[in-house]
Write a protein that holds these residues in place. Structure first.
Motif, short mmCIF file in Angstrom:
data_model
loop_
_atom_site.label_atom_id
_atom_site.label_comp_id
_atom_site.label_asym_id
_atom_site.label_seq_id
_atom_site.Cartn_x
_atom_site.Cartn_y
_atom_site.Cartn_z
N MET A 68 4.36 -17.99 -11.88
CA MET A 68 3.46 -17.04 -11.24
C MET A 68 3.97 -16.94 -10.02
SD MET A 68 -0.42 -17.10 -9.97
CE MET A 68 -1.30 -16.66 -11.38
N HIS A 69 5.01 -15.70 -9.54
CA HIS A 69 5.27 -15.54 -8.34
C HIS A 69 4.45 -14.86 -7.27
CE1 HIS A 69 5.97 -11.81 -10.43
NE2 HIS A 69 5.98 -11.29 -9.22
N GLU A 70 3.22 -14.28 -7.79
CA GLU A 70 2.30 -13.89 -7.15
C GLU A 70 1.80 -14.93 -6.11
OE1 GLU A 70 2.10 -11.12 -10.23
OE2 GLU A 70 2.52 -13.30 -10.07
N LEU A 71 1.72 -16.19 -6.37
CA LEU A 71 1.31 -17.39 -5.38
C LEU A 71 2.10 -17.43 -4.25
CD1 LEU A 71 -0.57 -19.52 -4.63
CD2 LEU A 71 0.79 -21.05 -6.27
N ALA A 72 3.56 -17.46 -4.40
CA ALA A 72 4.47 -17.46 -3.43
C ALA A 72 4.43 -16.20 -2.44
CB ALA A 72 5.89 -17.47 -4.04
N ILE A 73 4.05 -15.03 -3.26
CA ILE A 73 4.02 -13.71 -2.26
C ILE A 73 2.80 -13.70 -1.45
CG2 ILE A 73 3.27 -11.31 -2.52
CD1 ILE A 73 5.51 -11.52 -4.99
N THR A 74 1.55 -14.20 -2.31
CA THR A 74 0.51 -14.12 -1.50
C THR A 74 0.49 -15.46 -0.22
OG1 THR A 74 -0.65 -13.56 -3.66
CG2 THR A 74 -2.03 -14.78 -1.81
N GLN A 75 1.16 -16.40 -0.49
CA GLN A 75 1.40 -17.48 0.65
C GLN A 75 2.16 -16.91 1.93
OE1 GLN A 75 -0.04 -20.59 0.61
NE2 GLN A 75 0.17 -20.22 2.59
N ASP A 76 3.12 -16.12 1.39
CA ASP A 76 3.77 -15.52 2.51
C ASP A 76 2.99 -14.32 3.28
OD1 ASP A 76 6.37 -16.55 1.96
OD2 ASP A 76 7.13 -15.03 0.86
N ILE A 77 2.23 -13.69 2.44
CA ILE A 77 1.26 -12.73 2.98
C ILE A 77 0.42 -13.38 4.02
CG2 ILE A 77 -0.82 -11.20 2.88
CD1 ILE A 77 0.76 -10.31 0.25
N VAL A 78 -0.10 -14.48 3.76
CA VAL A 78 -1.33 -15.27 4.40
C VAL A 78 -0.29 -15.97 5.59
CG1 VAL A 78 -2.72 -17.46 4.39
CG2 VAL A 78 -2.69 -15.98 2.55
N ASP A 79 0.65 -16.70 5.50
CA ASP A 79 1.37 -16.92 6.72
C ASP A 79 1.77 -15.98 7.48
OD1 ASP A 79 1.29 -19.52 5.24
OD2 ASP A 79 3.40 -19.36 4.22
N THR A 80 2.25 -14.70 7.15
CA THR A 80 2.55 -13.89 8.14
C THR A 80 1.12 -13.18 9.05
OG1 THR A 80 4.30 -13.08 6.63
CG2 THR A 80 3.43 -11.47 8.39
N VAL A 81 0.14 -13.08 8.32
CA VAL A 81 -1.31 -12.72 8.67
C VAL A 81 -1.70 -13.51 9.80
CG1 VAL A 81 -3.72 -12.48 8.52
CG2 VAL A 81 -2.05 -11.36 6.97
N CYS A 82 -1.56 -15.06 9.38
CA CYS A 82 -1.89 -15.97 10.42
C CYS A 82 -1.09 -16.19 11.50
CB CYS A 82 -1.91 -17.47 9.51
SG CYS A 82 -3.29 -17.66 8.50
N ASP A 83 0.06 -15.95 11.45
CA ASP A 83 1.19 -16.05 12.50
C ASP A 83 0.91 -14.77 13.62
OD1 ASP A 83 2.60 -18.28 11.64
OD2 ASP A 83 4.23 -17.00 10.82
N HIS A 84 0.47 -13.66 13.04
CA HIS A 84 0.08 -12.33 13.85
C HIS A 84 -1.23 -12.65 14.44
CE1 HIS A 84 3.77 -11.17 12.09
NE2 HIS A 84 3.77 -10.23 13.25
N ALA A 85 -2.19 -13.28 13.99
CA ALA A 85 -3.62 -13.44 14.45
C ALA A 85 -3.39 -14.10 15.70
CB ALA A 85 -4.48 -14.20 13.44
N ALA A 86 -2.66 -14.96 16.21
CA ALA A 86 -2.49 -15.47 17.31
C ALA A 86 -3.68 -16.32 17.81
CB ALA A 86 -2.07 -14.73 18.35
N GLY A 87 -4.01 -17.22 16.70
CA GLY A 87 -5.43 -17.94 16.80
C GLY A 87 -6.60 -17.34 16.44
N ARG A 88 -6.56 -16.19 16.65
CA ARG A 88 -7.93 -15.66 16.05
C ARG A 88 -8.39 -15.57 14.73
NH1 ARG A 88 -5.95 -9.87 18.90
NH2 ARG A 88 -4.12 -10.86 17.74
N GLN A 89 -9.71 -15.52 14.46
CA GLN A 89 -10.23 -15.56 13.09
C GLN A 89 -9.88 -14.15 12.54
OE1 GLN A 89 -11.46 -18.40 11.98
NE2 GLN A 89 -11.29 -17.25 9.76
N VAL A 90 -9.44 -14.29 11.22
CA VAL A 90 -8.89 -13.10 10.53
C VAL A 90 -10.10 -12.62 9.63
CG1 VAL A 90 -7.57 -12.09 8.81
CG2 VAL A 90 -6.23 -13.61 10.41
N CYS A 91 -10.60 -11.66 9.69
CA CYS A 91 -11.84 -10.87 9.10
C CYS A 91 -11.34 -10.07 7.77
CB CYS A 91 -12.58 -10.26 9.65
SG CYS A 91 -13.16 -10.99 11.41
N HIS A 92 -10.34 -9.45 7.88
CA HIS A 92 -10.09 -8.54 6.68
C HIS A 92 -8.56 -8.24 6.61
CE1 HIS A 92 -10.77 -5.18 3.86
NE2 HIS A 92 -9.89 -4.58 4.36
N VAL A 93 -7.95 -8.31 5.45
CA VAL A 93 -6.55 -7.68 5.38
C VAL A 93 -6.38 -6.82 4.29
CG1 VAL A 93 -4.37 -8.75 4.86
CG2 VAL A 93 -6.00 -10.41 5.85
N THR A 94 -5.62 -5.84 4.48
CA THR A 94 -5.41 -4.68 3.74
C THR A 94 -3.85 -4.75 3.34
OG1 THR A 94 -6.85 -3.27 4.69
CG2 THR A 94 -5.23 -2.21 3.27
#
Length: 124
Positions: A1-27
Motif C-alpha cells: 500500500m503505497h498510500e501509507l508512504a504518500i500520506t506520511q510524506d503529506i503529513v511530514d510536509t504539513v508539519c514542517d510548514h506549520a512551524a510548531g502551530r497546530q494544524v486544523c485542516h489540510v486540503t
C-alpha cells in the motif's frame, strides 16, 4: 500500500510548514490518473498524524480530472485512462492534469503548539 508512504510524506510536509502551530485542516488534490486511492489516503491520515502538530486535523481530498490537449487540432479533452486519444483521432497530446498529488492548503492555529513533552522540560 503505497498510500501509507504518500500520506506520511503529506503529513511530514504539513508539519514542517506549520512551524510548531497546530494544524486544523489540510486540503490535498489527488489526480484521477494517479495510482493513489483517495480512501486509502483518508484511512492512513489519522494514524500518520498521531503525536504530531497535525493530530486531530481534518482532511479534505479533492479529485483532479485528467485533461489533455491535442498537439494536432488543439482541442482539450477529458482523459480517463493513460491512453491520450483525441476526438480527431490523434494520440499526439500533452497531459495537462490528472497526475498530480498536491497539498492545496492547510489551516493552522495562531499560537505555537505546546511541545508534547513540555511538562518534563525544566527551565534553564
Amino acid at each position: 500500500m503505497h498510500e501509507l508512504a504518500i500520506t506520511q510524506d503529506i503529513v511530514d510536509t504539513v508539519c514542517d510548514h506549520a512551524a510548531g502551530r497546530q494544524v486544523c485542516h489540510v486540503t490535498v488534490e489527488i489526480g484521477e490518473l494517479t495510482a493513489v486511492v483517495p480512501e486509502a489516503v483518508r484511512f492512513c491520515f489519522g494514524p500518520a498524524t498521531v503525536g504530531t502538530v497535525a493530530q486531530d486535523a481534518s482532511l479534505e481530498l479533492v479529485g483532479v480530472p485528467g485533461v489533455a490537449r491535442c498537439r494536432v487540432c488543439g482541442a482539450e479533452f477529458a482523459v480517463a485512462d493513460p491512453v491520450l486519444l483525441c476526438v480527431c483521432g490523434s494520440v499526439d497530446a500533452d497531459l495537462l492534469s490528472g497526475r498530480e498529488i498536491r497539498i492545496r492548503s492547510m489551516e493552522v492555529s495562531r499560537e505555537c503548539a505546546r511541545p508534547a513533552d513540555a511538562a518534563t522540560i525544566q527551565p534553564a
